[in-house]
Design a protein around this motif. Structure first.
Motif, PDB file in Angstrom:
ATOM      1  N   ILE A 140     103.026  61.941  19.435  1.00 24.47           N
ATOM      2  CA  ILE A 140     102.495  60.584  19.617  1.00 24.47           C
ATOM      3  C   ILE A 140     103.374  59.771  20.568  1.00 24.47           C
ATOM      4  CG2 ILE A 140     102.020  58.398  18.435  1.00 24.47           C
ATOM      5  CD1 ILE A 140     101.265  60.064  15.966  1.00 24.47           C
ATOM      6  N   LYS A 141     104.687  59.826  20.369  1.00 22.73           N
ATOM      7  CA  LYS A 141     105.599  59.014  21.176  1.00 22.73           C
ATOM      8  C   LYS A 141     105.798  59.570  22.572  1.00 22.73           C
ATOM      9  CE  LYS A 141     108.884  59.015  18.062  1.00 22.73           C
ATOM     10  NZ  LYS A 141     110.153  58.731  17.342  1.00 22.73           N
ATOM     11  N   GLY A 142     105.712  60.894  22.717  1.00 25.01           N
ATOM     12  CA  GLY A 142     105.913  61.490  24.029  1.00 25.01           C
ATOM     13  C   GLY A 142     107.382  61.515  24.427  1.00 25.01           C
ATOM     14  N   THR A 143     107.631  61.739  25.703  1.00 27.86           N
ATOM     15  CA  THR A 143     109.002  61.801  26.222  1.00 27.86           C
ATOM     16  C   THR A 143     109.191  60.726  27.290  1.00 27.86           C
ATOM     17  OG1 THR A 143     108.347  63.433  27.916  1.00 27.86           O
ATOM     18  CG2 THR A 143     109.162  64.289  25.803  1.00 27.86           C
ATOM     19  N   THR A 144     110.447  60.503  27.619  1.00 29.24           N
ATOM     20  CA  THR A 144     110.759  59.526  28.662  1.00 29.24           C
ATOM     21  C   THR A 144     110.347  60.064  30.033  1.00 29.24           C
ATOM     22  OG1 THR A 144     113.005  60.430  28.816  1.00 29.24           O
ATOM     23  CG2 THR A 144     112.672  58.531  27.371  1.00 29.24           C
ATOM     24  N   SER A 145     110.198  59.172  30.979  1.00 29.83           N
ATOM     25  CA  SER A 145     109.813  59.547  32.333  1.00 29.83           C
ATOM     26  C   SER A 145     110.961  60.285  33.031  1.00 29.83           C
ATOM     27  CB  SER A 145     109.430  58.303  33.129  1.00 29.83           C
ATOM     28  OG  SER A 145     109.325  58.587  34.497  1.00 29.83           O
ATOM     29  N   ILE A 217      97.203  65.488  30.133  1.00 23.35           N
ATOM     30  CA  ILE A 217      96.666  65.700  28.778  1.00 23.35           C
ATOM     31  C   ILE A 217      97.394  64.848  27.745  1.00 23.35           C
ATOM     32  CG2 ILE A 217      95.958  68.062  29.324  1.00 23.35           C
ATOM     33  CD1 ILE A 217      98.388  69.027  27.712  1.00 23.35           C
ATOM     34  N   ARG A 218      98.080  63.823  28.191  1.00 21.46           N
ATOM     35  CA  ARG A 218      98.810  62.939  27.268  1.00 21.46           C
ATOM     36  C   ARG A 218      97.899  62.345  26.185  1.00 21.46           C
ATOM     37  NH1 ARG A 218     101.889  61.509  24.069  1.00 21.46           N
ATOM     38  NH2 ARG A 218     102.970  59.539  23.974  1.00 21.46           N
ATOM     39  N   PRO A 219      96.687  61.880  26.502  1.00 25.65           N
ATOM     40  CA  PRO A 219      95.811  61.367  25.431  1.00 25.65           C
ATOM     41  C   PRO A 219      95.486  62.424  24.378  1.00 25.65           C
ATOM     42  CG  PRO A 219      95.015  60.652  27.576  1.00 25.65           C
ATOM     43  CD  PRO A 219      96.084  61.658  27.830  1.00 25.65           C
ATOM     44  N   LEU A 220      95.326  63.687  24.840  1.00 26.56           N
ATOM     45  CA  LEU A 220      95.030  64.763  23.887  1.00 26.56           C
ATOM     46  C   LEU A 220      96.209  64.995  22.946  1.00 26.56           C
ATOM     47  CD1 LEU A 220      93.023  66.930  22.997  1.00 26.56           C
ATOM     48  CD2 LEU A 220      94.046  68.476  24.689  1.00 26.56           C
ATOM     49  N   GLY A 225      98.699  64.512  17.626  1.00 22.67           N
ATOM     50  CA  GLY A 225      99.758  63.931  16.811  1.00 22.67           C
ATOM     51  C   GLY A 225      99.201  63.153  15.634  1.00 22.67           C
ATOM     52  N   VAL A 226      98.162  62.354  15.882  1.00 25.25           N
ATOM     53  CA  VAL A 226      97.528  61.604  14.797  1.00 25.25           C
ATOM     54  C   VAL A 226      96.914  62.565  13.772  1.00 25.25           C
ATOM     55  CG1 VAL A 226      95.671  59.991  14.237  1.00 25.25           C
ATOM     56  CG2 VAL A 226      97.108  59.582  16.257  1.00 25.25           C
ATOM     57  N   PHE A 227      96.268  63.614  14.274  1.00 23.27           N
ATOM     58  CA  PHE A 227      95.665  64.601  13.366  1.00 23.27           C
ATOM     59  C   PHE A 227      96.728  65.266  12.501  1.00 23.27           C
ATOM     60  CE2 PHE A 227      94.629  69.125  12.705  1.00 23.27           C
ATOM     61  CZ  PHE A 227      93.536  68.981  11.866  1.00 23.27           C
ATOM     62  N   PHE A 228      97.856  65.670  13.120  1.00 27.91           N
ATOM     63  CA  PHE A 228      98.910  66.354  12.372  1.00 27.91           C
ATOM     64  C   PHE A 228      99.557  65.445  11.332  1.00 27.91           C
ATOM     65  CE2 PHE A 228      99.669  69.557  15.999  1.00 27.91           C
ATOM     66  CZ  PHE A 228      98.802  70.456  15.408  1.00 27.91           C
ATOM     67  N   ILE A 229      99.725  64.167  11.645  1.00 29.37           N
ATOM     68  CA  ILE A 229     100.342  63.275  10.661  1.00 29.37           C
ATOM     69  C   ILE A 229      99.385  63.020   9.515  1.00 29.37           C
ATOM     70  CG2 ILE A 229      99.627  61.037  11.611  1.00 29.37           C
ATOM     71  CD1 ILE A 229     103.110  61.959  10.243  1.00 29.37           C
ATOM     72  N   ILE A 230      98.069  62.986   9.791  1.00 25.86           N
ATOM     73  CA  ILE A 230      97.088  62.845   8.707  1.00 25.86           C
ATOM     74  C   ILE A 230      97.123  64.083   7.806  1.00 25.86           C
ATOM     75  CG2 ILE A 230      94.616  62.741   8.194  1.00 25.86           C
ATOM     76  CD1 ILE A 230      94.285  61.001  10.677  1.00 25.86           C
ATOM     77  N   VAL A 231      97.189  65.263   8.433  1.00 23.58           N
ATOM     78  CA  VAL A 231      97.274  66.500   7.656  1.00 23.58           C
ATOM     79  C   VAL A 231      98.547  66.516   6.812  1.00 23.58           C
ATOM     80  CG1 VAL A 231      97.507  69.008   7.818  1.00 23.58           C
ATOM     81  CG2 VAL A 231      95.862  67.812   9.268  1.00 23.58           C
TER      82      VAL A 231
END
Length: 459
Positions: A140-145, A217-220, A225-231
């Motif tokens: 969800i947070k991703g990495t720095t540029s 693919i950042r939105p994917l 990430g949201v799916f995994f945290i819900i699981v």
């Protein structure tokens, strides 16, 4: 009898064919994973093959659980009656094939395997619980540029170079540097070499097509990430309800907190028996659960490294992991997978015990057209602890997990510890900032030769 054995063999073949397909997928995955993380300069054929097969054995062990449940469930029809071929002898022979596949004998190895499972429980508490929170939040947070990190790294290089020049300026009049200054210069020069290696890595990453693809693919990744945290939250809630049920309704410590049924149901325990009626949806879900545990365990090990108490033994880094570290990683995953069967039992006890089996209950005295008549009928009911032993077949996995009550008690307290560590890891992961785009790729003990492998991963 020959017809019954032929029908039984057909059902057995179906289950093991699915297991064979899973085995092929497991071997491919193990080869890709090991080759991805092993060091190209230190790779050895023997250690590579050993790591691949060790990891494969760990995953294969978990694949036997759905096969066990499939076999006991498909011995019966949906109305609760046994299929024509599934008499007592045939049922026992089929279940014995799973028993041999698991442990080559239940009684002889149950204590030693249970002891290893306890070690796997400790590894799951350490790595899997943390990975269940770290993996989704990192997505969800991703990495720095990479460009921003290069700018910061360039400023750090200039600062270190300036500091070195300032210290060396003390000896312009011919005086030698003090031992304190020499140590400081040595440390700064090592720091400068590390920063320059970071500069090369960041430059490669900024120009690589893989980085551009990941940005696209950042939105994917956020969705995953949201799916995994819900699981993860679903698993934690289910585990909490299962443990609470044992705390309220079991006979206590001396019985290993074992309950022969469910009083407080949970979402997974309700969902799996329903999905099993539509083959192979339950296989898909149980495989997803197992792989989720594996991936979160790998994420936890990758983020934390391999530790012996407070001593860090190895780091897991892409393309730079030593052969010994890969063997340790496979051993830890093997122990975690041993514990996975009990984790799944904790999440869905009814499914692991009986699958989707039903049995017939006799009912008499029925009201017909407003009149009370003595009529005998049979109604199908889901198998549970109250069912007659000859009507519902318990999986070999369940019998093995509860061979010794004191191990069950240890697993019970381990589940509480797992929940606590997950919540702590969730808080820590939420508070931490974004990871570096080259997190774990550059270390002070790396040699400059390690940069020769950059093109393998970033171009």
């Amino acid at each position: 009898m020959g017809v019954k054995m032929a029908a039984a063999a057909s059902e057995l073949l179906t289950g093991w064919c699915l297991f064979g397909l899973a085995l092929l997928a497991i071997l491919i995955f193990c080869w890709v994973y090991v080759r991805k993380y092993q060091s190209r300069r230190e790779s050895e054929v023997v250690s590579t093959i050993t790591a691949i097969f060790a990891l494969a054995i760990a995953l294969i062990s978990s694949a036997l659980l759905p096969v066990d449940i499939f076999l006991v469930s498909y011995m019966k029809n949906q109305n609760g009656t046994f299929k024509d071929w599934a008499d007592a002898n045939v049922s026992r022979q089929i279940e014995d094939t799973v028993l041999y596949g698991y442990y080559n004998g239940l009684t002889a190895l149950s204590f030693s395997i249970s002891s290893l499972t306890v070690i796997g429980m400790l590894a799951a508490i350490t790595y899997t619980a943390y990975g269940m929170s770290a993996l989704p939040l990192n997505l969800i947070k991703g990495t720095t540029s990479a460009a921003y990190e290069r700018l910061e790294n360039t400023e750090d290089i200039e600062e270190v170079e300036h500091h070195i020049l300032r210290i060396k300026s003390k000896c312009r009049d011919g005086r030698p540097l003090s031992s304190r200054d020499r140590r400081a210069v040595q440390q700064l020069e090592e720091r400068l070499r590390t920063l320059r290696r970071r500069e090369r890595h960041l430059e490669f990453i900024e120009k690589s097509w893989w980085t551009k693809f990941c940005e696209a693919i950042r939105p994917l990744k956020i969705v995953w990430g949201v799916f995994f945290i819900i699981v993860a939250l679903l698993f934690t809630v289910s585990l909490f309800l299962s443990n609470l049920d044992k705390a309220l309704h079991s006979a206590g410590f001396d019985s290993g907190f074992i309950i022969l049924g469910t009083n407080l149901t949970n979402p997974l325990n309700m969902l799996l028996p329903v999905l099993q009626t539509v083959f192979p949806l339950d296989y898909i879900l149980i495989t997803t659960i197992v792989m989720y545990f594996i991936f979160t365990s790998m994420a936890g090990i990758r983020n934390m490294g391999i530790w012996f108490f407070w001593i860090r033994l190895y780091k897991i880094r892409r393309g730079k992991t030593r052969p010994q570290a890969l063997l340790f990683l496979c051993m830890i995953l093997l122990l975690i997978v041993l514990h996975t069967s009990y984790m799944i039992y904790s999440l869905a006890p009814q499914y692991v015990m009986y699958g989707s089996q039903k049995y017939l209950v006799q009912q008499s005295n029925k009201t017909i057209d407003g009149q009370w008549r003595n009529v005998t009928t049979f109604v199908s009911k889901d198998c549970d602890a109250d069912a007659p032993e000859d009507q519902c077949i318990v999986t070999r996995t369940y019998l093995f997990l509860h061979k010794f009550w004191f191990f069950s008690a240890v697993y019970y307290f381990g589940n509480w510890a797992f929940i606590v560590v997950f919540l702590i890891g969730l808080i820590v992961s939420c508070c931490k900032g974004k990871k570096s785009v080259i997190e774990g790729e550059v270390d002070e003990d790396d040699s400059d030769m390690s940069d020769d492998e950059l093109s393998v991963y970033y171009r």
